[in-house]
Enzyme design. Structure first.
Site, short mmCIF file in Angstrom:
data_model
loop_
_atom_site.label_atom_id
_atom_site.label_comp_id
_atom_site.label_asym_id
_atom_site.label_seq_id
_atom_site.Cartn_x
_atom_site.Cartn_y
_atom_site.Cartn_z
N CYS A 100 0.82 -1.14 0.04
CA CYS A 100 0.10 0.14 0.09
C CYS A 100 0.87 1.19 0.02
O CYS A 100 0.64 2.42 -0.80
CB CYS A 100 -0.77 -0.11 1.16
SG CYS A 100 -2.06 1.16 1.32
N CYS A 200 -4.74 -1.92 5.73
CA CYS A 200 -4.34 -0.45 5.38
C CYS A 200 -5.58 0.02 4.75
O CYS A 200 -5.88 -0.35 3.55
CB CYS A 200 -3.01 -0.76 4.71
SG CYS A 200 -2.65 0.81 3.82
#
Length: 395
Positions: A100, A200
């Site tokens: 991410c 995330c």
């Protein structure tokens, strides 16, 4: 006046990041990334990203900075979620947080920020950035955060010099309690907000349930492997060459059904990961069972009793050349050379003494002490003192 875009996530860390930059005289813009809006996979009724984006907006209002939301869910699905499903299907365990950062925050998001005329992007990560001059060139360092319990340098292990040059980490030199104190003093709504858990940006997603949407359940067996098996005893003590030693020590144990006894059933080997203890639902063993390997082709989970089971431990691991990443390219080693480092194979693991050995085919990381649950698809990161200098995907 330098302009900086802060990724406001609705948490306390990014809120204080924005405040500190404002105090330092930057022109600050708050940007909230919306990365997911498939509400069918969050667990609870509450909608985490909505709450978070409201909190982020209120922090921006309080600080008097402009605020926008950007929808990156398409890129997120493509680069993170689809990738995760593919990796799990192959029986590997990806690290969505590292990805991410590499693919979304410091790539897609950074490009948007720079297109808004920003000089820098700032995040609420617990790490620090160093700048040194070497041979007339400016080099950026990725340093561990001062709060050793919160150090997040591992999650940023795939960053490049180019990305670091445009990034600021204002809270890296603070301890978490200090960050909360600043938020409380400034009366920011996020001061007492709990740290986010889960994927995330996706919010409260439980991984197995998330995976079950794409990866169909299929029943298989759980096999227990005895800790006293011969294959654990017969590793040679003397090797003919370094290459042979590295190859043997990094090789994972191979199992087949006949090697152990069937102790239970599972709903899909691809939902499990090495070192996992929860979710096996097999009782009656003197010590709890841990996953020591999964075979997604045959749909078998191999387990062993206790966290000291020899099937969990290996002294070395291998990273293929195209998966080796040097944050500090100037420190990269050439074939047939080695470098003493400290390394970790998961977030929050204590740093372990290790030696990197670069060969023609790839990079070996040889640890001083055998490591538990070295997992394919996860990242290994290596450090010199408190500087993260490189990383790679465990193969």
């Amino acid at each position: 006046m330098k302009k900086v875009v802060v990724g406001l996530s609705g948490g306390v860390d990014s809120s204080v990041t924005a405040y500190l930059l404002q105090q330092q005289g930057y022109e600050v813009i708050g940007l909230f990334m919306k990365n997911w809006h498939d509400d069918t996979v969050t667990i609870s009724d509450e909608c985490p990203w909505l709450d978070d984006s409201n909190d982020a907006m209120m922090v921006a209002e309080k600080l008097g900075i402009p605020f926008q939301t950007v929808d990156l869910s398409e890129e997120y699905k493509e680069r993170i979620v689809d990738y995760m499903f593919r990796e799990y299907e192959l029986g590997r365990t990806p690290n969505p947080d590292v990805l991410c950062n590499r693919e979304i925050k410091f790539d897609v998001f950074m490009k948007i920020a720079l297109s808004l005329g920003a000089d820098y992007v700032a995040t609420g990560h617990y790490c620090r950035k160093g700048i040194i001059e070497k041979d007339g060139k400016t080099i950026y360092q990725l340093l561990a955060g001062k709060d050793y319990n919160k150090d997040q340098s591992y999650f940023l292990c795939q960053l490049t010099q180019e990305q670091l040059s445009k990034t600021l980490f204002p809270i890296g030199k603070l301890l978490k309690p200090e960050v909360r104190k600043i938020a409380a003093e400034q009366d920011l709504i996020t001061a007492d907000k709990k740290d986010s858990q889960g994927l995330c940006f996706i919010g409260k997603v439980r991984l197995p349930e998330f995976l079950q949407q794409k990866l169909k359940a299929k029943e298989g067996v759980i096999v227990e492997i005895d800790a006293h098996r011969e294959q654990y005893q017969d590793l040679p003590v003397h090797f003919n060459s370094k290459a042979e030693e590295l190859k043997l020590l990094s090789k994972k144990f191979q199992y087949e059904l006949a090697d152990g006894k069937v102790v239970g059933k599972h709903q899909g080997a691809h939902y499990f990961t090495k070192g996992q203890r929860k979710g096996l639902a097999v009782g009656g063993t003197p010590e709890p069972l841990f996953v020591i390997d999964t075979d997604v082709d045959e749909n078998i989970i191999y387990t062993g009793q206790g966290k000291e089971h020899p099937g969990l431990f290996r002294k070395a691991l291998f990273v293929e050349n195209d998966e080796v990443h040097w944050v500090r390219k100037d420190l990269a080693i050439s074939p047939d050379s080695e470098l003493k480092v400290q390394a970790r194979i998961r977030y929050r693991q204590e740093l372990q003494a290790a030696t990197l050995h670069q060969t023609e085919n790839g990079l070996y990381v040889l640890f001083e002490n055998a490591q538990s649950a070295i997992t394919e698809g996860q990242f290994v990161a290596w450090y010199l003192e408190d500087e993260l200098i490189g990383s790679g995907v465990i193969s």
